[in-house]
Design a protein around this motif. Structure first.
Motif, PDB file in Angstrom:
ATOM      1  N   ASN A 152       0.799  -1.233   0.000  1.00 29.94           N
ATOM      2  CA  ASN A 152       0.000   0.000   0.000  1.00 29.94           C
ATOM      3  C   ASN A 152       0.828   1.278   0.000  1.00 29.94           C
ATOM      4  O   ASN A 152       0.274   2.380  -0.047  1.00 29.94           O
ATOM      5  N   GLY A 153       2.153   1.154   0.068  1.00 31.12           N
ATOM      6  CA  GLY A 153       3.007   2.326  -0.037  1.00 31.12           C
ATOM      7  C   GLY A 153       3.224   3.088   1.241  1.00 31.12           C
ATOM      8  O   GLY A 153       3.979   4.062   1.265  1.00 31.12           O
ATOM      9  N   SER A 154       2.598   2.671   2.336  1.00 31.15           N
ATOM     10  CA  SER A 154       2.757   3.400   3.594  1.00 31.15           C
ATOM     11  C   SER A 154       4.168   3.240   4.169  1.00 31.15           C
ATOM     12  O   SER A 154       4.661   4.119   4.867  1.00 31.15           O
ATOM     13  N   ASP A 155       4.805   2.104   3.883  1.00 28.96           N
ATOM     14  CA  ASP A 155       6.180   1.874   4.300  1.00 28.96           C
ATOM     15  C   ASP A 155       7.024   1.788   3.036  1.00 28.96           C
ATOM     16  O   ASP A 155       6.974   0.802   2.305  1.00 28.96           O
ATOM     17  N   LYS A 156       7.804   2.821   2.776  1.00 29.47           N
ATOM     18  CA  LYS A 156       8.574   2.916   1.542  1.00 29.47           C
ATOM     19  C   LYS A 156       9.684   1.878   1.456  1.00 29.47           C
ATOM     20  O   LYS A 156      10.285   1.680   0.403  1.00 29.47           O
TER      21      LYS A 156
END
Length: 559
Positions: A152-156
């Motif tokens: 989901n992109g919350s943790d790069k």
């Protein structure tokens, strides 16, 4: 899922095509004298579809193939090879018909409910009570949560291939019990099924495991399905899958599914010698060699492939949009297509979009709206940009020659011919194409490290919802955008299309915005073509399938 091809142009691509319809400077319409070229690419299928009951028990199915550097298909560095190999020892929970209708696999999802409440979509997946990973861990809502959290992109730190859709999910929670996952979206996502066609074991959902655990390795203990890994030979690159004794569904019909690591030419010879059961006919020569062999047949149909030229905008020589546009204006795509398609009886219009195909509803030729083949204009634009003719006709600006690199991997004749044609097209306008050769094995590094000025490669759509992948190609902050082009304002416009619930309206918005993205002049669609294979007679559910991926347990030899 949109996956990059495992090898560059024409090496293992399952396509070969004849000529295309595009106006060129000579007045040639690209159809080898035929004036009735179709308005859309083929949507035909040819794969001997057979129900499970018509497949005999036993036998081996062998093809050319190997594992990829990155075997996690959710990872940004994964290619089509990773998706294909993954599907033989991991979940195929959602598949599609050839034309794109959604099919839920009851061995994984015994029930699926989709509702919209207060403008927000809620998807409830009820998971088969028997479903478990091979290490004994139940497949439950935590696998769905793990897949969402890593993508989901919350943790790069998670090098995810695409966050689109996953980033629209606000929560994944347990339903009435652990075997039910409730997925809540912000707004409505019409193509949500693409997000959970397969899923990750929760143990694979750490940053370290997501990014590195599958590098040249398999993890059958984290998998699930009718087959599991029998042998994974890191020395030869060969893979053998065998029936999975822990599988709860219909058993696989095959005793073994084997991949042997061979180059394309060697693959054709292996097929002729009866050593493999299926081979891609990538050009007229390979088709000629496999056509008419005793006990075999040719299967050919439409293809959700597209081959394009990528411009590295971070390269000093291609940092100017004027230079990139001039190069695009100087490339006669009709002639490139003729090289690829020579000697084959197939026609289609040249592609005009990165995300939709001409046989799909909602497709528009966005490229033609923003670019014409016009080498004379290209020369004038380079003059205006300060690139003046120099020694040997090569343009010069501020003491630097207009030398542009073209990375060519492998020694395939079609690849060499294409490179030569591009060099000949660019020379009259003062661009010197420097052909830089590399090994096939360098493919992943060339893309991930942007080791190129110009690079020709392909993509295959694994689902029919191409409009949702616009960001993967054009967003400036997306690793999958290997050109490096784009800008934040355009990113926002692109991302706004994911919130459109109606697929028709979404496609219309995507077409409008893609025209803006193509004006970055960093991406040039070249050709698609059919999928064409030589196949042993009696092999079922194998061939040109468009968006369909037949379930592994249904692949085998017809009774």
């Amino acid at each position: 899922m949109r996956a990059r091809l495992a090898l560059p142009i024409a090496l293992v691509a399952a396509v070969s095509v004849a000529a295309t319809a595009c106006q060129s400077s000579s007045g040639d319409d690209g159809t080898d004298g035929k004036k009735d070229a179709p308005k859309a690419a083929s949507a035909a299928v040819d794969y001997n579809p057979q129900p499970y009951e018509n497949i005999r028990d036993g036998g081996t199915y062998t093809t050319v193939g190997t594992f990829d550097d990155q075997g996690n298909p959710f990872n940004v560095n994964a290619t089509l090879t990773a998706s294909r190999v993954w599907g033989w020892y991991n979940a195929d929970a959602i598949t599609y018909s050839p034309t794109g209708e959604v099919r839920y696999n009851a061995d994984y999802y015994s029930d699926v409910k989709v509702v919209v409440e207060g403008g927000d979509q809620k998807v409830t997946l009820t998971i088969n009570p028997k479903a478990a990973f091979n290490d004994g861990t139940p497949i439950d809502w935590k696998a769905i949560e793990a897949t969402w959290k890593t993508n989901n992109g919350s943790d790069k730190e998670f090098a995810a291939s695409s966050t689109d859709g996953y980033d629209q999910i606000t929560s994944v929670e347990q339903g009435k019990n652990a075997k039910q996952a409730v997925i809540t979206f912000k707004g409505v996502n019409a193509s949500w099924s693409t997000l959970f066609t397969t899923f990750l074991h929760p143990k694979a959902a750490t940053v370290g495991n997501f990014n590195k655990a599958y590098v040249k390795k398999a993890h059958p203990e984290w998998g699930a399905g009718p087959y599991t890994v029998g042998k994974w030979d890191t020395h030869s690159g060969n893979i053998t899958f065998v029936r999975n004794p822990k599988w709860w569904g219909r058993k696989g019909k095959l005793d073994k599914r084997v991949y042997v690591n061979l180059e394309s030419t060697a693959g054709v010879n292996a097929f002729k010698n009866g050593q493999i059961d299926n081979v891609s006919a990538v050009d007229a020569e390979s088709l000629k060699q496999v056509k008419g062999l005793k006990g075999t047949e040719i299967r050919s149909g439409g293809s959700p492939f597209e081959y394009s030229l990528y411009f590295n905008t971070k390269s000093a020589v291609l940092s100017e949009p004027a230079v990139r546009k001039a190069i695009e204006q100087s490339i006669d795509r009709t002639q490139i297509a003729k090289i690829q398609f020579q000697g084959l009886d197939y026609q289609e219009p040249l592609p005009g979009s990165a995300v939709l195909y001409s046989f799909q509803k909602g497709y528009a030729d966005n490229l033609s709206a923003v670019l014409k083949y016009a080498p004379d204009e290209a020369g004038k634009a380079l003059d205006a940009a300060g690139w003046k003719p120099g020694t040997g006709g090569v343009r010069v600006k501020n003491g630097k020659r207009l030398d542009v690199g073209y990375t060519l991997l492998g020694d395939d004749p079609l690849g060499k011919a294409t490179a030569g044609a591009l060099a000949a097209m660019l020379k009259p306008v003062g661009v010197h194409l420097v052909i830089k050769k590399g090994d096939d094995a360098d493919f992943a590094k060339v893309l991930s490290d942007r080791r190129f000025d110009l690079f020709l490669s392909g993509n295959r759509s694994m689902d029919p919802f191409g409009a949702r992948y616009l960001c993967d190609f054009y967003c400036s902050d997306r690793d999958s955008n290997i050109t490096g082009a784009g800008m934040p304002a355009l990113d926002r416009e692109i991302r706004s299309t994911t919130e459109i619930a109606d697929l028709g309206k979404q496609s219309a918005a995507v077409n409008e915005i893609e025209q803006k993205a193509l004006r970055q002049y960093a991406f040039l669609p070249l050709f698609s073509g059919p999928s064409t294979y030589g196949v042993k007679k009696g092999l079922a559910n194998v061939g040109a399938t468009l968006f369909n991926t037949p379930l592994p347990e249904t692949v085998g030899w017809q009774k």
